[in-house]
Structure formats: structure tokens, C-alpha cells
Design a protein around this motif. Structure first.
Motif, mmCIF file in Angstrom:
data_model
loop_
_atom_site.group_PDB
_atom_site.id
_atom_site.type_symbol
_atom_site.label_atom_id
_atom_site.label_comp_id
_atom_site.label_asym_id
_atom_site.label_seq_id
_atom_site.Cartn_x
_atom_site.Cartn_y
_atom_site.Cartn_z
ATOM 1 N N TYR A 118 2.802 -2.357 -0.836
ATOM 2 C CA TYR A 118 3.387 -1.912 -0.440
ATOM 3 C C TYR A 118 3.217 -1.074 0.941
ATOM 4 C CZ TYR A 118 5.241 2.886 -0.427
ATOM 5 O OH TYR A 118 5.889 4.603 -0.656
ATOM 6 N N VAL A 156 5.249 8.197 2.431
ATOM 7 C CA VAL A 156 3.810 8.662 2.090
ATOM 8 C C VAL A 156 2.770 8.296 2.879
ATOM 9 C CG1 VAL A 156 3.159 6.913 0.738
ATOM 10 C CG2 VAL A 156 4.721 7.699 -0.340
ATOM 11 N N PRO A 297 0.060 12.115 -0.419
ATOM 12 C CA PRO A 297 0.568 11.480 -1.159
ATOM 13 C C PRO A 297 -0.108 9.976 -0.996
ATOM 14 C CG PRO A 297 1.847 12.467 0.631
ATOM 15 C CD PRO A 297 0.652 12.759 0.814
ATOM 16 N N SER A 300 -3.218 9.880 -4.094
ATOM 17 C CA SER A 300 -2.529 10.306 -5.503
ATOM 18 C C SER A 300 -2.491 9.170 -6.151
ATOM 19 C CB SER A 300 -1.191 11.321 -5.276
ATOM 20 O OG SER A 300 -0.228 11.812 -6.984
ATOM 21 N N ARG A 301 -1.881 8.160 -4.725
ATOM 22 C CA ARG A 301 -0.993 6.720 -4.761
ATOM 23 C C ARG A 301 -2.366 6.267 -5.808
ATOM 24 N NH1 ARG A 301 3.897 3.741 -4.782
ATOM 25 N NH2 ARG A 301 2.965 1.932 -5.718
ATOM 26 N N GLU A 304 -3.368 7.069 -8.545
ATOM 27 C CA GLU A 304 -3.149 6.412 -9.813
ATOM 28 C C GLU A 304 -3.524 4.448 -10.339
ATOM 29 O OE1 GLU A 304 1.968 4.888 -10.232
ATOM 30 O OE2 GLU A 304 1.669 6.815 -9.453
ATOM 31 N N GLU A 305 -3.323 4.313 -9.045
ATOM 32 C CA GLU A 305 -3.570 2.417 -9.196
ATOM 33 C C GLU A 305 -4.851 2.580 -9.853
ATOM 34 O OE1 GLU A 305 -1.634 -0.041 -8.287
ATOM 35 O OE2 GLU A 305 -0.433 1.678 -8.173
ATOM 36 N N LEU A 316 -1.518 -1.609 0.263
ATOM 37 C CA LEU A 316 -1.507 -1.153 0.971
ATOM 38 C C LEU A 316 -1.610 -1.094 2.581
ATOM 39 C CD1 LEU A 316 -2.276 2.069 -1.340
ATOM 40 C CD2 LEU A 316 -0.191 1.245 -1.082
#
Length: 472
Positions: A118, A156, A297, A300-301, A304-305, A316
Motif C-alpha cells: 500500500y 493516510v 492514520p 492506526s493502520r 491493526e496490521e 507501506l
């Protein structure tokens, strides 16, 4: 000559790897470590690789020297050809490492959601992810997820304030004022480097000087802008010094030379030039109060991962401002780099989260991985024997175990804490105030067009407060 320099550096790097084992922690795990832990997932937050300067053509950085700049291999702000080659090599290194750790089979083809790339939608970030994926998974046609049209900023990856109020703005400005004794003191500390840059550029004979625009890098007029729905910004003379330092360093990488316009510079001088950029980035992105807003952002990502059980690898790709703000939000202590020009987040660097399990609990190792400047210039093939630089990142207030791993639960709590700080920021109407001046203007100075101080008796065209004035 460059070949000889590169070979000598490789020998030094190998010796350093033997002597300084912690630097090689990511690739030199012991058999006893592997018997105790299993690698479950790797999350990489990458800075894009080498690009051309952010502006071109009549750009200000081109006008402050009579010398000819390097002929960039890509349009303004885009990944250079060298950057693409280097990122492919880094992808190959990661592939060999993770195959060796047993996380991935050789010539792996991802199934389901085991792998995700991403990237921000800027060309340099998307292309970095694409080149890395080519080296990392050569047997798979990996799709690079990006959400917007080419060269648009994905929210993001955009380090902008999404909440604001007057008290919060003042808190951020107060923290900025506390950094290194305040912006004025910090900028003053790099004045010798600004003078060095003026000499290297021969700014006194540049088109900018001859046309009466500027003969010196100044910072007396620095203004910091802290507003909702925007990135933190600096305006004033120091922005020119920042863009020139950026272009000089990029030229150093691309030209495979430690000289600039015929002037040989030491590694310490190049690091000092990079330090000019770090003043700019440090003021804007490394205060904790600002970072919990700017990096929300991505924090947070990443959180989560690290909680997923079906993912093996995530990549990323963003910018140095992303690495800086994530680190400040989570109170990471980035190591001072070795064999690099940038002091903390080198070009193409990766913040690597390794998730390990001992069968009953999950742990995390955090490393900063980057190519040494000699590897960038020499396009060195990376391997276990000739690895990139790998430096451990420590986390303020958390204790690693005897194997150098942090409990995932502790890191998760730190991420939750940073996110809660963001949630607590009240989003309120603010006073109409575009910016806050935190660097007071000093006594005005005057210069002749050849760069010397202008006395009161000097006549003709002089530069006063960056304005062309004709004295009669």
C-alpha cells in the motif's frame, strides 16, 4: 576510483558486522533465538528511494549557483532510475532474509491477503513500492494498492492536522519552541553550514545574486503555520536553504561523488548539510503533540496490521515525514545513523516491525533498515554477507527482554495511548490566525551583489532584508 572506494567500504562494513553484532540483529539471529521464537509477520513502513528535486526548471535551488546541476534521470519529484535499481536490490535482500527465516518459501506467490503493498499515490512512493515488490516477489505480479489519481496525496500518508483548537495549536508551538532551545537557536546552530553551502554553490555569483534576489541563506523571517486540514509549514528564507540542501544531497547520491561543483566535502560536512533539512523536518514533524495528530492514520493502520493473524508481510510506502511523525507519536528513539548522510531517516529507509512468537506470547523487534551512502552511490548488491545498515530502534518507557524484543502487548498499549491522545483533541473553531511567528527578526543586514557586507556608505544596488534597493 569509485570502485576502489566501494570495495574498501564493503570490507569495512564486513568488519563492522563482525565487531558490532547488534547492527545485524535482523539477519544474524542465533540458532538458540530461532529455536525459541518463530517469525509470524513483518510490517515495513518505507520512505521512498532517491528522487529528483521537488521542483525543476526555474526552481529556486537552480538559481542560487552559477554551476550546472546534475541532469536528473526523472521529472521533478519522481523516483530516479537509480532509486528504482536500489529499491529492487533492497526487495531482493528482504526476500532472501524472509526465505531464510522460513516466513516465505522461495519464489513465493501470495495467497489471499497474506501480502499487501500500500503506497501513497505520489509517483515516487508508488514506484518505490513497485520496484521493491519486483525484487521481493519476482514470481508474482504484485498489485500496489493506491487510492487516488497519480501524484495526489492519500490522506493516510498526508501528515496534516485533522483536529485543531487554539489551545492545542499553542501547545504544539510551545513544544516546537522547546526543541533544541527553540527554532531560532536551532537555525542559528547551522549557520556555519549555511555559510559552507553558500561557498560550495558560489552563491555570490549566481543568477539569484546578480539579479538582486538573494546572496545569503537567511532565517530571520521564519514563520510556522499550524492549521487544520493542512500540513505544518514553514515560510521564510529557511525554506530555500532546505530545498538547496535537499538538492545537494540528491546530487551527491546520483553523481557518485562526495564533491559538489568541484569542491570535495567530507562525510561530516555532508551530514551537516543534511542537518539543515533535519532542522526543517524536525521543527514540523517531531513534537509529540503534533505527531499524534499527524501520524494518527498510519499508527492506526500499523496497529491493526500487527494484530492480524492472516498477514505475513505488509509494505507501506510514504515519506520521511511519515517516519518522523510515527516515531514522535510512539516515542521511538531513532538511532543516529552510521554510514549515512541523513542523521535519522535516510533516503529509502525502512521502519521494520518484526512480529515473533514463542508459542504463548507475541513480541516485536523494531529496526531501521537503510542502504549506506556508499551502497547508494555504488548500487551495491545486497545480501546476508553485504547487508544494508540495520539499527535497532528503542522505545522510550518500554523494556525489551534479554533477546531484544518488546512485548507486542506493550507496543499495542503505546499505540492505543497515542490514538487516545488524538481522540482527546477537541476540534473547535479557531481564531483567524494564519500563522505564528516564533523566530524574532534580528537586526537587518545589507549586502552588496558580490555577497560582502554593505557599509552605510555603500552606493548602488544592495540587498536589504532580501529586497533589492538602489542607494544613490
Amino acid at each position: 576510483m569509485n570502485v576502489i572506494k566501494n570495495n574498501l567500504w564493503v570490507l569495512a562494513a564486513l568488519l563492522a558486522g563482525i565487531i558490532g553484532m547488534p547492527v545485524q540483529a535482523q539477519t544474524k539471529r542465533s540458532d538458540s533465538f530461532r529455536a525459541k521464537y518463530e517469525l509470524k509477520e513483518v510490517v515495513v513502513m518505507s520512505r521512498h528511494n532517491i528522487r529528483s528535486p521537488l521542483t525543476s526548471g526555474g526552481a529556486a535551488y537552480m538559481r542560487v549557483t552559477p554551476h550546472e546541476w546534475f541532469k536528473w534521470s526523472s521529472p521533478s519529484s519522481q523516483l530516479s532510475l537509480r532509486g528504482g535499481v536500489l529499491e529492487t536490490e533492497m526487495g531482493q535482500f528482504f526476500r532472501k532474509w524472509l526465505v531464510g527465516e522460513g516466513l516465505l518459501p522461495d519464489n513465493y506467490r501470495p495467497a489471499g491477503e497474506e501480502v499487501l503493498f500500500y503506497a501513497n499515490s505520489r509517483q515516487r512512493t508508488f514506484a518505490t513500492a513497485k520496484y521493491f515488490s519486483a525484487g521481493f516477489l519476482p514470481f508474482a505480479n504484485v498489485e500496489i494498492t493506491h487510492k487516488l489519481a497519480e501524484d495526489k496525496m492519500d490522506p493516510v500518508f498526508t501528515p496534516k492536522f485533522t483536529k485543531m483548537n487554539d489551545a492545542y495549536r499553542q501547545k504544539v508551538l510551545s513544544e516546537i519552541e522547546a526543541l533544541h532551545g527553540g527554532p531560532k537557536a536551532w537555525m542559528t546552530s547551522v549557520q556555519p553550514t549555511l555559510t559552507l553551502m553558500e561557498q560550495v554553490l558560489d552563491i555570490a555569483n549566481s543568477p539569484a545574486a546578480l539579479q538582486g534576489d538573494t546572496t545569503h541563506f537567511t532565517f530571520d523571517d521564519t514563520v510556522i503555520k499550524i492549521e487544520k486540514d493542512d500540513e505544518p509549514r514553514l515560510s521564510g528564507g529557511f525554506t530555500l536553504a532546505n530545498s538547496v540542501a535537499d538538492a545537494l544531497v540528491l546530487q551527491c547520491y546520483e553523481s557518485e561523488s562526495m564533491s559538489a561543483f568541484g569542491k570535495e566535502l567530507t562525510t561530516e560536512q555532508w551530514r551537516a548539510i543534511c542537518g539543515v533539512k533535519e532542522v526543517y523536518d524536525g521543527i514540523l514533524f517531531t513534537t509529540h503533540s503534533a505527531a499524534v495528530n499527524l501520524a494518527y492514520p498510519l499508527v492506526s493502520r500499523i496497529r491493526e496490521e500487527l494484530q492480524r493473524t492472516d498477514r505475513k508481510f505488509m509494505f507501506l510506502c510514504g515519506h520521511d515525514s511519515n517516519l518522523a511523525s510515527i516515531g514522535a507519536a510512539l516515542r521511538f528513539i531513532y538511532p543516529e545513523t552510521e554510514n549515512a548522510l541523513e542523521l535519522h531517516t535516510p533516503i529509502g529507509s525502512k521502519l521494520v516491525f518484526e512480529k515473533w512468537s514463542d508459542g504463548s506470547e507475541d513480541y516485536v523487534a523494531v529496526n531501521l533498515v537503510f542502504a549506506a551512502v556508499q551502497q547508494l552511490q555504488g548500487r551495491t548488491l545486497l545480501s546476508d554477507d553485504v547487508p544494508p545498515m540495520i539499527l535497532p530502534v528503542t522505545i522510550e518507557g518500554l523494556t525489551a527482554n534479554s533477546d531484544g524484543l518488546y512485548r507486542l502487548a506493550d507496543l499495542d498499549a503505546r499505540m492505543a495511548e497515542a490514538m487516545a491522545e488524538y481522540d482527546a483533541i477537541e476540534d473547535l473553531p479557531t481564531a483567524v490566525r494564519e500563522s505564528a511567528r516564533v523566530v524574532p527578526i534580528r537586526e537587518s543586514r545589507s549586502y552588496t551583489l558580490n555577497g560582502t557586507m554593505a557599509t552605510d556608505s555603500a552606493r548602488g544596488v544592495v540587498i536589504e532584508n532580501n529586497q533589492k534597493v538602489v542607494r544613490k
